[in-house]
Design a protein around this motif. Structure first.
Motif, PDB file in Angstrom:
ATOM      1  N   SER A   1       0.827  -1.206   0.000  1.00 46.70           N
ATOM      2  CA  SER A   1       0.000   0.000   0.000  1.00 46.70           C
ATOM      3  C   SER A   1       0.860   1.254   0.000  1.00 46.70           C
ATOM      4  N   HIS A   2       1.889   1.256   0.827  1.00 45.64           N
ATOM      5  CA  HIS A   2       2.825   2.387   0.867  1.00 45.64           C
ATOM      6  C   HIS A   2       3.456   2.614  -0.501  1.00 45.64           C
ATOM      7  N   GLN A   3       3.914   1.527  -1.140  1.00 41.85           N
ATOM      8  CA  GLN A   3       4.577   1.658  -2.433  1.00 41.85           C
ATOM      9  C   GLN A   3       3.609   2.115  -3.512  1.00 41.85           C
ATOM     10  N   SER A   4       2.369   1.665  -3.440  1.00 41.88           N
ATOM     11  CA  SER A   4       1.368   2.075  -4.427  1.00 41.88           C
ATOM     12  C   SER A   4       1.107   3.576  -4.349  1.00 41.88           C
ATOM     13  N   ALA A   5       0.910   4.085  -3.133  1.00 41.83           N
ATOM     14  CA  ALA A   5       0.659   5.515  -2.959  1.00 41.83           C
ATOM     15  C   ALA A   5       1.879   6.332  -3.361  1.00 41.83           C
ATOM     16  N   LEU A   6       3.061   5.839  -2.993  1.00 38.72           N
ATOM     17  CA  LEU A   6       4.291   6.551  -3.336  1.00 38.72           C
ATOM     18  C   LEU A   6       4.517   6.562  -4.838  1.00 38.72           C
ATOM     19  N   SER A   7       4.151   5.475  -5.495  1.00 38.25           N
ATOM     20  CA  SER A   7       4.293   5.400  -6.951  1.00 38.25           C
ATOM     21  C   SER A   7       3.451   6.461  -7.641  1.00 38.25           C
ATOM     22  N   PHE A   8       2.201   6.643  -7.189  1.00 36.24           N
ATOM     23  CA  PHE A   8       1.338   7.639  -7.833  1.00 36.24           C
ATOM     24  C   PHE A   8       1.777   9.057  -7.482  1.00 36.24           C
ATOM     25  N   ALA A   9       2.195   9.261  -6.237  1.00 38.81           N
ATOM     26  CA  ALA A   9       2.699  10.578  -5.845  1.00 38.81           C
ATOM     27  C   ALA A   9       3.932  10.946  -6.666  1.00 38.81           C
ATOM     28  N   SER A  10       4.777   9.949  -6.945  1.00 42.00           N
ATOM     29  CA  SER A  10       5.972  10.180  -7.758  1.00 42.00           C
ATOM     30  C   SER A  10       5.593  10.540  -9.188  1.00 42.00           C
ATOM     31  N   LEU A  11       4.509   9.944  -9.675  1.00 42.73           N
ATOM     32  CA  LEU A  11       4.036  10.279 -11.018  1.00 42.73           C
ATOM     33  C   LEU A  11       3.595  11.742 -11.081  1.00 42.73           C
ATOM     34  N   LEU A  12       2.856  12.195 -10.072  1.00 49.80           N
ATOM     35  CA  LEU A  12       2.430  13.593 -10.041  1.00 49.80           C
ATOM     36  C   LEU A  12       3.612  14.545  -9.864  1.00 49.80           C
ATOM     37  N   TYR A  13       4.658  14.065  -9.199  1.00 49.00           N
ATOM     38  CA  TYR A  13       5.850  14.889  -8.982  1.00 49.00           C
ATOM     39  C   TYR A  13       6.544  15.247 -10.292  1.00 49.00           C
ATOM     40  N   MET A  14       6.231  14.516 -11.351  1.00 47.52           N
ATOM     41  CA  MET A  14       6.852  14.804 -12.640  1.00 47.52           C
ATOM     42  C   MET A  14       6.514  16.206 -13.139  1.00 47.52           C
ATOM     43  N   LEU A  15       5.399  16.771 -12.678  1.00 48.99           N
ATOM     44  CA  LEU A  15       5.042  18.139 -13.091  1.00 48.99           C
ATOM     45  C   LEU A  15       6.041  19.173 -12.560  1.00 48.99           C
ATOM     46  N   PRO A  16       6.213  19.299 -11.243  1.00 47.30           N
ATOM     47  CA  PRO A  16       7.211  20.264 -10.766  1.00 47.30           C
ATOM     48  C   PRO A  16       8.633  19.894 -11.163  1.00 47.30           C
ATOM     49  N   LEU A  17       8.930  18.589 -11.269  1.00 48.61           N
ATOM     50  CA  LEU A  17      10.271  18.181 -11.671  1.00 48.61           C
ATOM     51  C   LEU A  17      10.575  18.626 -13.098  1.00 48.61           C
ATOM     52  N   SER A  18       9.605  18.495 -13.981  1.00 51.48           N
ATOM     53  CA  SER A  18       9.801  18.918 -15.375  1.00 51.48           C
ATOM     54  C   SER A  18      10.023  20.424 -15.457  1.00 51.48           C
ATOM     55  N   ILE A  19       9.290  21.158 -14.647  1.00 50.61           N
ATOM     56  CA  ILE A  19       9.505  22.612 -14.600  1.00 50.61           C
ATOM     57  C   ILE A  19      10.905  22.905 -14.085  1.00 50.61           C
ATOM     58  N   ALA A  20      11.359  22.141 -13.090  1.00 53.41           N
ATOM     59  CA  ALA A  20      12.713  22.328 -12.555  1.00 53.41           C
ATOM     60  C   ALA A  20      13.769  22.105 -13.624  1.00 53.41           C
ATOM     61  N   MET A  21      13.609  21.057 -14.414  1.00 61.33           N
ATOM     62  CA  MET A  21      14.578  20.758 -15.465  1.00 61.33           C
ATOM     63  C   MET A  21      14.567  21.839 -16.542  1.00 61.33           C
ATOM     64  N   SER A  22      13.382  22.366 -16.831  1.00 60.46           N
ATOM     65  CA  SER A  22      13.276  23.473 -17.792  1.00 60.46           C
ATOM     66  C   SER A  22      13.953  24.715 -17.251  1.00 60.46           C
ATOM     67  N   MET A  23      13.798  24.952 -15.953  1.00 60.26           N
ATOM     68  CA  MET A  23      14.434  26.111 -15.326  1.00 60.26           C
ATOM     69  C   MET A  23      15.958  26.040 -15.453  1.00 60.26           C
ATOM     70  N   THR A  24      16.518  24.849 -15.252  1.00 64.13           N
ATOM     71  CA  THR A  24      17.971  24.702 -15.371  1.00 64.13           C
ATOM     72  C   THR A  24      18.446  25.123 -16.759  1.00 64.13           C
ATOM     73  N   ILE A  25      17.689  24.740 -17.784  1.00 59.46           N
ATOM     74  CA  ILE A  25      18.079  25.051 -19.169  1.00 59.46           C
ATOM     75  C   ILE A  25      17.978  26.539 -19.452  1.00 59.46           C
ATOM     76  N   VAL A  26      16.811  27.152 -19.179  1.00 60.27           N
ATOM     77  CA  VAL A  26      16.626  28.560 -19.538  1.00 60.27           C
ATOM     78  C   VAL A  26      17.440  29.487 -18.638  1.00 60.27           C
ATOM     79  N   ILE A  27      17.545  29.134 -17.350  1.00 52.55           N
ATOM     80  CA  ILE A  27      18.364  29.961 -16.444  1.00 52.55           C
ATOM     81  C   ILE A  27      19.828  29.876 -16.846  1.00 52.55           C
TER      82      ILE A  27
END
Length: 453
Positions: free
Chosen positions: A276-302
């Motif tokens: 159960s812990h791993q299932s919830a963490l897996s989905f939370a990690s999927l949603l984390y891709m949104l801010p992470l993708s913005i972070a990676m974009s920030m590294t490039i443009v900055i």
């Protein structure tokens, strides 16, 4: 990438870089998502085994691959400063280094896996699946690290659509191979969770080959000499990559490994709780891709703007990135609250697993809000090549605050397993505040010309 003169132009260029990264990150995360879901559909024991294996592999991979993420700001600043002649060498030398790291991981893994699993108090079948999953995964380790260098180089040029295309090609291959090796279809052996490890390893090899082919055929990359020659080893280049990459890798390692540590500490609980812990963490990690993708974009443009010494433009990009991440994370938090039962059912048919997963997902909501600030600010600081502060903050917020608080709550209160999540939420929130303050300090130094670029 080009110079921009208005907020509208910046948003347009940021979206052109961000959207392919987002598609890439979500698709890559979905590979792990389908590993977990399909293993869970095979059996709860195999789901738990994959969870244990992933808890060991992910911090190792993300920490070490983080070293090669240094290539992105290095190349982005070369592009911004017009140093085109230095781009190919940065890629080639990082590739040499990645091979050494890959070999080291395989050799060390051969000696430490058995002691690790002997130490853990897992059910025999869970331990077997976890051990064999990691052994199968080892086939693709060196191609994976090489691909990480190629991807970081491509992204540093702002050509994020290419990495998106590579990932989109590889995703259906991964799912198909999962289907074949987990469930024994099309004449393949029925390996359960171990099959997910083998499928992932083959996918790593495929994305590396695709990346090489596309880079060889890209006119701009050929003109820069990327993959066009071999060079003698340059320890000066290795030093530059390591000076920037090791703090990045360590900060990612401390962030990711704390979640793995929690999963390992949960081995004292029953298989249902682990799953159960791993299932919830897996989905939370999927949603984390949104801010992470913005972070990676920030590294490039900055990195691009800082290389060109346009500090005010870099600051404008930073504000756009943070605001976007906060807005998207609020939306995701609402989604997770409203549809947690439906989401939990994706991972298992076991009523007990579904019920516990729903509770864990409520705690995951709070991760989204802190990540909305912490992730993009990390990307911004890396664009400035300010990486040591991110490493220190990550270590303190997770390992000095988050994990100890979580352990105390889990051991001494009625929260039990949920206590670990409360502790991590506290650590992440403190880290987000510290990172924001550091960003403000670096921007002031850059504006006053006190920052070495």
């Amino acid at each position: 990438m080009i110079q921009t003169y208005s907020r509208k132009q910046k948003i347009k260029q940021l979206l052109a870089i961000l959207l392919p990264i987002l598609v890439t990150q979500v698709t890559m995360q979905l590979m792990g998502f389908f590993d977990t879901i399909m293993s869970g559909q095979f059996s709860t024991e195999h789901l738990a085994g994959v969870a244990m294996a992933v808890s060991i592999w992910v911090p190792v991979y993300t920490g070490l691959s983080g070293i090669f993420l240094a290539v992105t700001p290095i190349i982005a600043q070369h592009v911004g400063a017009g140093r085109r002649d230095k781009i190919a060498s940065s890629l080639i030398q990082a590739a040499y280094l990645s091979i050494i790291v890959g070999v080291a991981v395989i050799v060390i893994g051969a000696f430490v896996l058995d002691p690790i699993f002997n130490w853990m108090t897992l059910e025999p079948e869970v331990a077997r699946v976890a051990r064999e999953y990691l052994s199968a995964l080892g086939i693709g380790v060196i191609p994976l690290f090489l691909y990480t260098v190629l991807r970081a180089s491509i992204d540093g040029l702002g050509q994020t659509r290419i990495t998106m295309f590579i990932t989109l090609l590889s995703f259906p291959i991964n799912v198909f191979l999962n289907y074949c090796f987990i469930f024994g279809k099309f004449g393949m052996p029925r390996l359960g969770g171990v099959g997910a490890g083998l499928a992932t390893a083959i996918t790593y090899i495929v994305i590396f080959i695709i990346a090489v082919i596309l880079m060889k055929r890209n006119e701009m990359m050929r003109s820069l000499g990327m993959l066009g020659r071999f060079e003698a080893v340059s320890f000066a280049h290795w030093k530059e990559v390591l000076a920037i990459g090791v703090p990045i890798g360590l900060s990612i390692f401390f962030e990711v490994s704390v979640f793995s540590a929690v999963t390992l500490l949960m081995s004292k609980y029953d298989t249902v709780t682990i799953a159960s812990h791993q299932s919830a963490l897996s989905f939370a990690s999927l949603l984390y891709m949104l801010p992470l993708s913005i972070a990676m974009s920030m590294t490039i443009v900055i990195g691009f703007e800082v290389g060109a010494k346009r500090i005010q433009d870099a600051k404008q990009y930073a504000r756009i990135g943070i605001l976007s991440a906060v807005s998207l994370s609020v939306f995701c938090a609402i989604f997770l609250f409203l549809f947690n039962e439906n989401t939990a059912r994706l991972y298992s048919n076991d009523p007990q697993v579904i019920a516990l997963t729903q509770v864990f997902m409520v705690y995951a909501i709070f991760f989204q809000l802190s990540d909305a600030v912490a992730a993009p600010v990390q990307g911004i600081l890396r664009g400035y090549k300010d990486v040591k502060s991110v490493f220190i903050i990550a270590f303190c917020s997770y390992w000095i605050v988050g994990l100890p608080v979580g352990y105390v709550l889990a051991q001494t209160t009625s929260l039990e397993a949920y206590g670990y999540w409360v502790g991590l939420i506290a650590g992440l929130a403190i880290g987000a505040v510290a990172l924001f303050l550091r960003m403000a300090h670096i921007e002031r130094k850059a504006k006053q010309g006190e920052l070495a670029i």
